[in-house]
Design an enzyme around this catalytic site. Structure first.
Site, short mmCIF file in Angstrom:
data_model
loop_
_atom_site.label_atom_id
_atom_site.label_comp_id
_atom_site.label_asym_id
_atom_site.label_seq_id
_atom_site.Cartn_x
_atom_site.Cartn_y
_atom_site.Cartn_z
N SER A 167 0.85 -1.19 0.00
CA SER A 167 0.00 0.00 0.00
C SER A 167 0.88 1.23 0.00
CB SER A 167 -0.88 0.00 1.26
OG SER A 167 -1.54 1.24 1.43
N TYR B 211 -1.79 -0.40 11.05
CA TYR B 211 -1.86 -0.83 9.65
C TYR B 211 -0.63 -0.40 8.88
CZ TYR B 211 -3.54 -1.14 4.81
OH TYR B 211 -3.67 -1.42 3.47
#
Length: 240
Positions: free
Chosen positions: A133, A146
């Site tokens: 990501s 995260y």
């Protein structure tokens, strides 16, 4: 000439499903893994083995890969796409959510790599594609745990690339910005979810999973002596 086997984790929806459709259309036999077996089977792709495997179960993952290789031949690539995004503030987020992200986003990637890498090294060819990501390169509000897992994916991918480069195995990191998938739905804080949706809207929307799938396939289809080490992509309106 028949195409080689490709393994895709988290293939029941979003980026994983889009990648499966694209690679299947190009003639690759596939091993599709996800907890939701019915969703995998609903894709109805030819020459495809579907298994309801949680990638945090190392033994089940290994067994599924062996089964697919017995049927279709050695795995030429794995797309480690399975992951979960549970947003929250460290001060009040349920620690069980950290555990889930660490288990799935980091350990699940490592287990996927281990299931195919020894064979690839022995054959002198293969491609490991890890879906990370933009949050593996920079920080965002309410993303601390995260972000930590995605920074780990970037780091382990680069270190692995250095380890196996001389063996003819390629390692690719795909780092998308916001994508229209089910990922946000797992976040339990409704305020954070609402703010995230507003942020996506302000950026003019998120990426289509098909766009990310095309980036994955582009990296895979480069000549064997070319490694696209990292692809970072996001909606044009996404500033951060």
């Amino acid at each position: 000439m028949s195409k080689p086997l490709i393994v895709i984790t988290g293939a029941s929806s979003g980026i994983g499903a889009a990648t499966a459709r694209l690679l299947s259309a190009q003639g690759h036999p596939l091993l599709l893994l996800a907890r939701r077996l019915q969703k995998l089977e609903e894709l109805s792709l030819p020459e495809t083995l579907c298994r309801g495997v949680d990638v945090t179960d190392r033994d089940a993952l290994q067994a599924a890969v062996r089964e697919a290789e017995e049927r279709f031949g050695p795995a030429d690539a794995i797309v480690n796409n399975a992951g979960v995004m549970l947003l929250g503030r460290i001060a009040d987020q349920d620690a069980d959510e950290w555990e889930r992200m660490i288990d799935l986003n980091i350990k699940g990637v490592l287990y996927g790599i281990r299931a195919v890498l020894p064979g690839m090294v022995a054959r002198g060819t293969g491609t490991i594609i890890n879906v990370s990501s933009v949050a593996g390169r920079k920080t965002y509000p309410n993303h601390s745990a995260y972000v930590g897992t995605k920074f780990a994916v970037h780091a382990l991918s680069e270190n692995l690339r250095e380890e196996v480069a001389s063996s003819g195995v390629r390692v690719v990191t795909i780092a998308p910005g916001a994508v229209e998938t089910e990922l946000l739905s797992h976040t339990t804080d409704e305020r954070i979810k609402s703010d995230y949706e507003a942020w996506k809207k302000s950026a003019g929307g998120a990426l289509d999973p098909q766009t990310v799938a095309e980036a994955i396939v582009y990296a895979y289809q480069q000549p064997p002596n070319v490694t696209i080490r990292e692809i970072v992509l996001a909606a044009t309106g996404q500033q951060a």
